[in-house]
Scaffold this motif. Structure first.
Motif, PDB file in Angstrom:
ATOM      1  N   ARG A 492      39.367  94.401 -40.496  1.00  0.00           N
ATOM      2  CA  ARG A 492      38.219  93.718 -41.082  1.00  0.00           C
ATOM      3  C   ARG A 492      38.301  92.235 -40.733  1.00  0.00           C
ATOM      4  O   ARG A 492      39.293  91.569 -41.038  1.00  0.00           O
ATOM      5  CB  ARG A 492      38.207  93.904 -42.603  1.00  0.00           C
ATOM      6  CG  ARG A 492      37.123  93.061 -43.281  1.00  0.00           C
ATOM      7  CD  ARG A 492      36.902  93.406 -44.731  1.00  0.00           C
ATOM      8  NE  ARG A 492      38.051  93.204 -45.588  1.00  0.00           N
ATOM      9  CZ  ARG A 492      37.977  93.016 -46.921  1.00  0.00           C
ATOM     10  NH1 ARG A 492      36.790  93.014 -47.514  1.00  0.00           N
ATOM     11  NH2 ARG A 492      39.072  92.865 -47.626  1.00  0.00           N
ATOM     12  N   TYR A 509      42.244  88.799 -39.203  1.00  0.00           N
ATOM     13  CA  TYR A 509      41.731  90.119 -39.533  1.00  0.00           C
ATOM     14  C   TYR A 509      42.676  90.780 -40.525  1.00  0.00           C
ATOM     15  O   TYR A 509      43.901  90.624 -40.434  1.00  0.00           O
ATOM     16  CB  TYR A 509      41.636  91.005 -38.282  1.00  0.00           C
ATOM     17  CG  TYR A 509      40.593  90.570 -37.277  1.00  0.00           C
ATOM     18  CD1 TYR A 509      39.398  91.265 -37.151  1.00  0.00           C
ATOM     19  CD2 TYR A 509      40.815  89.471 -36.451  1.00  0.00           C
ATOM     20  CE1 TYR A 509      38.437  90.875 -36.224  1.00  0.00           C
ATOM     21  CE2 TYR A 509      39.869  89.068 -35.529  1.00  0.00           C
ATOM     22  CZ  TYR A 509      38.684  89.779 -35.417  1.00  0.00           C
ATOM     23  OH  TYR A 509      37.736  89.386 -34.500  1.00  0.00           O
ATOM     24  N   ASN A 521      36.013 101.646 -44.899  1.00  0.00           N
ATOM     25  CA  ASN A 521      35.102 101.291 -43.814  1.00  0.00           C
ATOM     26  C   ASN A 521      33.765 100.784 -44.361  1.00  0.00           C
ATOM     27  O   ASN A 521      33.157  99.865 -43.802  1.00  0.00           O
ATOM     28  CB  ASN A 521      34.869 102.492 -42.899  1.00  0.00           C
ATOM     29  CG  ASN A 521      36.110 102.859 -42.104  1.00  0.00           C
ATOM     30  OD1 ASN A 521      36.985 102.025 -41.904  1.00  0.00           O
ATOM     31  ND2 ASN A 521      36.187 104.098 -41.655  1.00  0.00           N
ATOM     32  N   ARG A 524      34.352  97.299 -45.562  1.00  0.00           N
ATOM     33  CA  ARG A 524      34.512  96.408 -44.407  1.00  0.00           C
ATOM     34  C   ARG A 524      33.158  96.034 -43.813  1.00  0.00           C
ATOM     35  O   ARG A 524      32.879  94.853 -43.559  1.00  0.00           O
ATOM     36  CB  ARG A 524      35.365  97.100 -43.340  1.00  0.00           C
ATOM     37  CG  ARG A 524      35.483  96.310 -42.035  1.00  0.00           C
ATOM     38  CD  ARG A 524      35.884  97.193 -40.886  1.00  0.00           C
ATOM     39  NE  ARG A 524      34.895  98.242 -40.660  1.00  0.00           N
ATOM     40  CZ  ARG A 524      35.136  99.341 -39.947  1.00  0.00           C
ATOM     41  NH1 ARG A 524      36.327  99.548 -39.426  1.00  0.00           N
ATOM     42  NH2 ARG A 524      34.179 100.243 -39.766  1.00  0.00           N
ATOM     43  N   ASP A 525      32.322  97.039 -43.571  1.00  0.00           N
ATOM     44  CA  ASP A 525      31.024  96.762 -42.942  1.00  0.00           C
ATOM     45  C   ASP A 525      30.186  95.835 -43.813  1.00  0.00           C
ATOM     46  O   ASP A 525      29.504  94.935 -43.310  1.00  0.00           O
ATOM     47  CB  ASP A 525      30.277  98.069 -42.691  1.00  0.00           C
ATOM     48  CG  ASP A 525      30.975  98.945 -41.661  1.00  0.00           C
ATOM     49  OD1 ASP A 525      31.827  98.410 -40.921  1.00  0.00           O
ATOM     50  OD2 ASP A 525      30.684 100.154 -41.610  1.00  0.00           O
ATOM     51  N   GLU A 528      31.700  92.238 -43.607  1.00  0.00           N
ATOM     52  CA  GLU A 528      31.467  91.575 -42.325  1.00  0.00           C
ATOM     53  C   GLU A 528      30.007  91.163 -42.167  1.00  0.00           C
ATOM     54  O   GLU A 528      29.706  90.140 -41.548  1.00  0.00           O
ATOM     55  CB  GLU A 528      31.919  92.472 -41.172  1.00  0.00           C
ATOM     56  CG  GLU A 528      33.434  92.630 -41.096  1.00  0.00           C
ATOM     57  CD  GLU A 528      33.888  93.426 -39.882  1.00  0.00           C
ATOM     58  OE1 GLU A 528      33.015  94.069 -39.243  1.00  0.00           O
ATOM     59  OE2 GLU A 528      35.097  93.404 -39.587  1.00  0.00           O
TER      60      GLU A 528
END
Length: 589
Positions: A492, A509, A521, A524-525, A528
Motif C-alpha cells: 500500500r 509502502y 486489498n 488499500r484501494d 490510495e
C-alpha cells in the motif's frame, strides 16, 4: 523407492528417494532434527517454512501430516488438511498442494538385482610385508595392488586427527613396505621432530640419519642407503627417506623415513629401489594429508567466523572464495527490525526472563534471515540488522528481504504465545527495508571479524524502521525496494516521509502478508484513492473517501495511516498551506 514430482513457477523436479519420511517446505532445515528424514526444498513464498510431512505406514499406504502453523495442505480432490492434522492415504500415490506448489508422490517397488563380489579387504596386520610378496612375482597381482591402495586411502582418511595420521603413515611403512622401523618427521624451527613412529622392536629409540635427511632436503627427492654404496648407520642398518612437500610443492616440510636393521627378522637388510619407490608414494600421501589438515583448520576458523553471520549455503561459498569479503560498493537490500515497547512490558519479568524473551524474538528474526540466505550484520539491544546481495550476488535480493520480513511477522505470534502468561500482551516489532548502494566488507579488525555495510542507504533503512512507530504499521519498505518486487507482494502506497538527515522526501509502502479474504486489498484501494486526492489538493474529497477507514477494525484498532491522512486533509481545509507538500516530516531518528 519413493518418486516425487514437484511443479511450481520456479521448479519442475522429479527425484527418487529412499523409504525415509519426506518433509516439504520453504525452509532447507529439518523440522525435527531428532528423526531421520529427507528434506525437500520448495521454492514457493506461499508455502510455509515447514509445510508437510509424508511417511510410509507400517500397515501400508502413506501418512500425510500438515506441519504448518496456519496454512492448509490441499489434496487433489480439494479436501484440506488443517494445521497440525494428519490424513492416512491408501494406495501407492498421493497428490497435494503446499502453497502454490503441486506435489505428486509415488511408491515404486525396487527390482531385486544380483551383485558380484570380491575378496574382503584385509587389515594391515594381516597383509604382511609387501616387499616379500613383490619379490616373489614379476608383476604385482590385483589383490596386492588393491591392498596397497586401500592402506594409502586409510592413511589419508586419518588426516582428520593429526596423531592418528602420522602414526598410521609410520605403521604403513613397516607393515606394507617391510621396514623394521619407520618415522614420520617434520622439519620445524628447532630441527627435525618425530611426529609418528612404528617399530617391530619394543623400546626402539627414534634414531635417524641426519646426513641422509640433509641430502633429501638439498636435492628435493628420495634417497636410500644400500650396502654397496654407503656404510650402515650407527645402530647397524640401512635407511631410506622421502620428502614431504608443502601445499605448493615448493618447500620440504618433512620426510618419511624407513629403516632396515642388518641381521633383523626381515628377509634382507638391503633397501631396494622398490622400497624407495613405495616409500615415495607413501610420502606423497602424507603430503596431501598435511595439506588437507591445514585446509580443514583454515576452514574451521573461517566457519566459526562465518556461522555468526551467514547462512550455511553462503558460508560454504565464502569458504571457497574468501575474497568475496573484501570491501566493495554494490547494491544491497537492508533490513532493520526492532522490538516495540518491550521496556515497559519487561517490568513484569525478572532479569533472566527479560534476556530470554529478547533472545526468543531475535532468534525468530535470525532464523528468518538465514532461511532467505541473508546476512545478519548486527544485533543492537532488542533489534537486528540484516542485508541481502552481499557478499555474493542474489538477483532477487529485494524479494528475499521482503519474504524474510513477512516470515518474521508470521512467526512472531507463536513466540508471543509462549510468553502470554507472563507478559499478557503480544510482542510487536517494527521493520524497515531499503534498497540502494552501500560499501560492504569486513568492518571489524584482525582480532574480531565483523561483516557489515555502511552508507546513506543503510542509514535510510534505519530511519524507515523508526518511521513505523509514527505511521502505525509494522512493516515499511521504500520505493526503491518496491520497484524490484513483483505483483505477488501486496503493498500500500503511503504518504511520503522526510527523515532526519535527508532533504528529499522518500516514498514508502506498507508491505502486507497473505490476505485470502481480500479485505486488506479493499482498504488499500480506498486509502490510495484518498491519498491521490490529497496530493492533488482535493482535500474535501480525500476526507470523504477516507472516512470509512477511520472506524475501528475487528481487532479494535483503527487504521493509523488513514487517521494521519485525514488529519492532514482537515488541517489543509482549515488553513490552506501556501507551499503545499504531501509529506510527513519526521523530527527524530
Amino acid at each position: 523407492m519413493i518418486r516425487v514430482h514437484i511443479r511450481n513457477d520456479l521448479q519442475v523436479i522429479t527425484e527418487d528417494y529412499g523409504d525415509e519420511p519426506l518433509e516439504f517446505g520453504r525452509s532447507k532445515e529439518i523440522h525435527d532434527g531428532t528423526v531421520p528424514v529427507t528434506r525437500i526444498f520448495v521454492q514457493d513464498k506461499y508455502a510455509s517454512r515447514h509445510h508437510a510431512r509424508l511417511e510410509p505406514r507400517e500397515s501400508g499406504g502413506l501418512l500425510l501430516k500438515n506441519l504448518s502453523n496456519r496454512k492448509p495442505v490441499v489434496l487433489a480432490d480439494g479436501e484440506e488438511i488443517s494445521p497440525g492434522e494428519s490424513r492416512a492415504v491408501d494406495g501407492k500415490s498421493v497428490c497435494f498442494w503446499v502453497g502454490k506448489t503441486w506435489v505428486e508422490v509415488e511408491i515404486e517397488a525396487v527390482p531385486q538385482e544380483v551383485f558380484a563380489t570380491i575378496a574382503s579387504s584385509e587389515s594391515a596386520s594381516d597383509i604382511g610385508s609387501f616387499r616379500q610378496r613383490f619379490e616373489k612375482i614379476e608383476t604385482p597381482t590385483m589383490e596386492i595392488l588393491t591392498q596397497w591402495f586401500e592402506t594409502l586411502i586409510s592413511v589419508q582418511r586419518a588426516a582428520a586427527s593429526a596423531a592418528d595420521f602420522y602414526q598410521q603413515a609410520a605403521q604403513a611403512a613397516v607393515s606394507l613396505i617391510g621396514f623394521e622401523k619407520a618415522l614420520v618427521l617434520l622439519h620445524e624451527e628447532n630441527g627435525w621432530v618425530v611426529k609418528g613412529q612404528s617399530s617391530l622392536y619394543k623400546d626402539s629409540p627414534p634414531n635417524f640419519s641426519r646426513s641422509l635427511l640433509h641430502q633429501v632436503v638439498q636435492e628435493r627427492r628420495t634417497f636410500y642407503q644400500s650396502g654397496e654404496q654407503l656404510q650402515s648407520i650407527s645402530d647397524g642398518g640401512l635407511a631410506a627417506a622421502s620428502p614431504i612437500f608443502d601445499a605448493k610443492g615448493e618447500s620440504i616440510i618433512g620426510a618419511v623415513y624407513g629403516f632396515r636393521i642388518m641381521g633383523g627378522p626381515g628377509p634382507s637388510c638391503e633397501v631396494t629401489p622398490m622400497d624407495a619407490q613405495l616409500l615415495q608414494t607413501l610420502a606423497s600421501v602424507v603430503s596431501l594429508g598435511i595439506v588437507r589438515m591445514q585446509r580443514e583448520q583454515e576452514v574451521s576458523i573461517l566457519r566459526i567466523k562465518f556461522d555468526q553471520f551467514f547462512s550455511p549455503a553462503l558460508a560454504r561459498e565464502l569458504e571457497k572464495d574468501p575474497s568475496l569479503l573484501e570491501g566493495r560498493e554494490r547494491q544491497i537490500t537492508v533490513m532493520f527490525g526492532d522490538l516495540r515497547n518491550f521496556t515497559r512490558h519487561a517490568t513484569r519479568l525478572s532479569p533472566s526472563e527479560t534476556c530470554q524473551a529478547i533472545t526468543d524474538v531475535l532468534e525468530c528474526m535470525t532464523v528468518a534471515v538465514r532461511l532467505t540466505d541473508g546476512v545478519v550484520v548486527d544485533y543492537a539491544g532488542d533489534g537486528i540488522m540484516a542485508i541481502w546481495n552481499a557478499p555474493s550476488d542474489q538477483a532477487n535480493h529485494a524479494a528475499l528481504a521482503a519474504t524474510c520480513a513477512l516470515d518474521i511477522l508470521s512467526e512472531l505470534p507463536a513466540v508471543s504465545q509462549r510468553w502470554q502468561d507472563r507478559l499478557g500482551v503480544p510482542f510487536r516489532v517494527g521493520i524497515g527495508i531499503n534498497t540502494g548502494q552501500a560499501l560492504v566488507g569486513n568492518t571489524g579488525t584482525s582480532y574480531k571479524f565483523k561483516y557489515g555495510a555502511s552508507g546513506q542507504s543503510v542509514n535510510l533503512a534505519s530511519r524507515i524502521e523508526s518511521a513505523t512507530k509514527h505511521i502505525g504499521v509494522p512493516l515499511l519498505i521504500t520505493q526503491s525496494t518496491r520497484q524490484l518486487l513483483d505483483e505477488t507482494f501486496q503493498t500500500r502506497r503511503l504518504l511520503k516521509i522526510r527523515v532526519v538527515g535527508l532533504d528529499e522526501p522518500v516514498g514508502v509502502y506498507e508491505l502486507h502478508g497473505d490476505d485470502t479474504s481480500g479485505a486488506w486489498n479493499v482498504r488499500r484501494d480506498l486509502y490510495e484513492r484518498a491519498l491521490t486526492q490529497f496530493e492533488q489538493k482535493e482535500w474535501a474529497k480525500s476526507c470523504q473517501t477516507i472516512q470509512p477507514l477511520l472506524f475501528a477494525r475487528d481487532d479494535g484498532i483503527g487504521d493509523l495511516p488513514s487517521l494521519m491522512l485525514a488529519g492532514r486533509a482537515i488541517d489543509c481545509l482549515k488553513s490552506p498551506p501556501g507551499n503545499f507538500e504531501a509529506v510527513i516530516e519526521l523530527t527524530d531518528k
